[in-house]
Design an enzyme around this catalytic site. Structure first.
Site, mmCIF file in Angstrom:
data_model
loop_
_atom_site.group_PDB
_atom_site.id
_atom_site.type_symbol
_atom_site.label_atom_id
_atom_site.label_comp_id
_atom_site.label_asym_id
_atom_site.label_seq_id
_atom_site.Cartn_x
_atom_site.Cartn_y
_atom_site.Cartn_z
ATOM 1 N N SER A 141 0.841 -1.195 0.000
ATOM 2 C CA SER A 141 0.000 0.000 0.000
ATOM 3 C C SER A 141 0.878 1.248 0.000
ATOM 4 C CB SER A 141 -0.903 0.011 1.234
ATOM 5 O OG SER A 141 -1.661 -1.174 1.302
HETATM 6 N N1 SAH Z 1 -0.115 -4.520 4.370
HETATM 7 C C1 SAH Z 1 0.517 -5.022 3.173
HETATM 8 C C2 SAH Z 1 -0.376 -4.803 1.973
HETATM 9 C C3 SAH Z 1 -0.542 -6.070 1.231
HETATM 10 S S1 SAH Z 1 -1.807 -6.066 -0.017
HETATM 11 C C4 SAH Z 1 1.913 -4.432 2.991
HETATM 12 O O1 SAH Z 1 2.337 -3.641 3.819
HETATM 13 O O2 SAH Z 1 2.589 -4.827 2.041
HETATM 14 C C5 SAH Z 1 -2.987 -7.148 0.702
HETATM 15 C C6 SAH Z 1 -2.562 -8.552 1.025
HETATM 16 O O3 SAH Z 1 -3.715 -9.233 1.502
HETATM 17 C C7 SAH Z 1 -2.041 -9.387 -0.142
HETATM 18 O O4 SAH Z 1 -0.728 -9.790 0.138
HETATM 19 C C8 SAH Z 1 -2.999 -10.584 -0.191
HETATM 20 O O5 SAH Z 1 -2.364 -11.808 -0.500
HETATM 21 C C9 SAH Z 1 -3.552 -10.605 1.233
HETATM 22 N N2 SAH Z 1 -4.836 -11.284 1.402
HETATM 23 C C10 SAH Z 1 -5.903 -11.286 0.564
HETATM 24 N N3 SAH Z 1 -6.899 -12.033 1.074
HETATM 25 C C11 SAH Z 1 -6.458 -12.519 2.279
HETATM 26 C C12 SAH Z 1 -7.025 -13.373 3.269
HETATM 27 N N4 SAH Z 1 -8.253 -13.877 3.165
HETATM 28 N N5 SAH Z 1 -6.280 -13.649 4.371
HETATM 29 C C13 SAH Z 1 -5.026 -13.154 4.501
HETATM 30 N N6 SAH Z 1 -4.435 -12.367 3.598
HETATM 31 C C14 SAH Z 1 -5.142 -12.038 2.490
#
Ligand code: SAH
Length: 222
Positions: free
Chosen positions: A72
């Site tokens: 993000s």
């Molecule tokens: N906070 C993260 C942003 C990652 S984007 C950072 O600092 O990089 C969102 C993430 O959510 C992705 O990596 C995706 O794989 C994960 N995601 C999506 N659905 C999910 C679920 N049901 N449980 C856990 N993670 C999930």
């Protein structure tokens, strides 16, 4: 992440000065909490990215982290941390959608303990490695489907969801302490609404913050 932690220190685009400029920009964008600004100033965001993208780490934009996922933008991370913490130190926080581990590292400076759930095993491995290199040792990264939270660690002072949920399940709200806050992008289209749910002694309050764009929450582990 290849190489020792400081292998790019001193190169202009990833220098502490560049990070300080990012923090100035966050202040201009309305982030107020000294704790959050300090955390953003101290976590080397570039080290969560692959080398080819590190020079863009401090731009205000999401960037790819592989597996079709994104880190993000700095503003989005700072805003959700500020909404979740209200500028106070926290005991235990749940992050759903840990990705590369960057936001978990920021949260780790605001809370005594962070539980970060990520469904994609390769990202879990990478997040663990980077957090270890940075000696962040109060984050537990779990490879699991976090759609319904992580009851084993509950109750939480805050829950930060980093992937868009079509709606907020009651089972997730139930994992908040009284006074605790859940921050989540809610909606099933390309654009969602950032919502803040606060647990009261009885029931919950809900507030819509602004339009946001997140990758969708997906079921199961991968
Ligand atoms: N906070 C993260 C942003 C990652 S984007 C950072 O600092 O990089 C969102 C993430 O959510 C992705 O990596 C995706 O794989 C994960 N995601 C999506 N659905 C999910 C679920 N049901 N449980 C856990 N993670 C999930």
């Amino acid at each position: 992440m290849a190489g020792p932690v400081n292998h790019l220190a001193g190169i202009g685009m990833t220098s502490p000065r560049t990070r300080a400029r990012m923090v100035d920009r966050l202040r201009e964008q309305g982030i107020r909490s000294p704790l959050v600004l300090d955390a953003m100033a101290n976590v080397p965001r570039h080290l969560f990215l692959e080398e080819g993208l590190q020079h863009r780490a401090y731009e205000d934009t999401p960037l790819p982290i592989g597996e079709g996922q994104t880190i993000s933008s700095p503003y989005t991370v700072a805003q959700s941390c500020e909404l979740a913490s209200r500028g106070r130190p926290l005991e235990i926080v749940l992050e759903i959608g840990g990705g590369c581990g960057y936001q978990a590292a920021v949260l780790a400076r605001l809370a005594r303990k962070v539980v970060s759930i990520e469904r994609i095993a390769r990202l879990v491995g990478r997040a663990r490695r980077t957090l270890r290199e940075l000696r962040v040792n109060n984050v537990l990264v779990r490879n699991a489907d976090g759609s319904l939270g992580y009851p084993a660690g509950a109750p939480y002072d805050a829950i930060v969801v980093a992937a868009a949920m079509p709606y907020i399940p009651d089972a997730l709200k139930a994992q908040l302490k009284p006074g605790g806050r859940l921050v989540a992008p809610v909606g099933s289209g390309d654009v969602q609404t950032m919502m803040v749910i606060e647990a009261r002694e009885k029931g919950y309050t809900e507030r819509e913050v602004e339009a946001v764009r997140f990758v969708p929450l997906l079921p199961g582990v991968a």
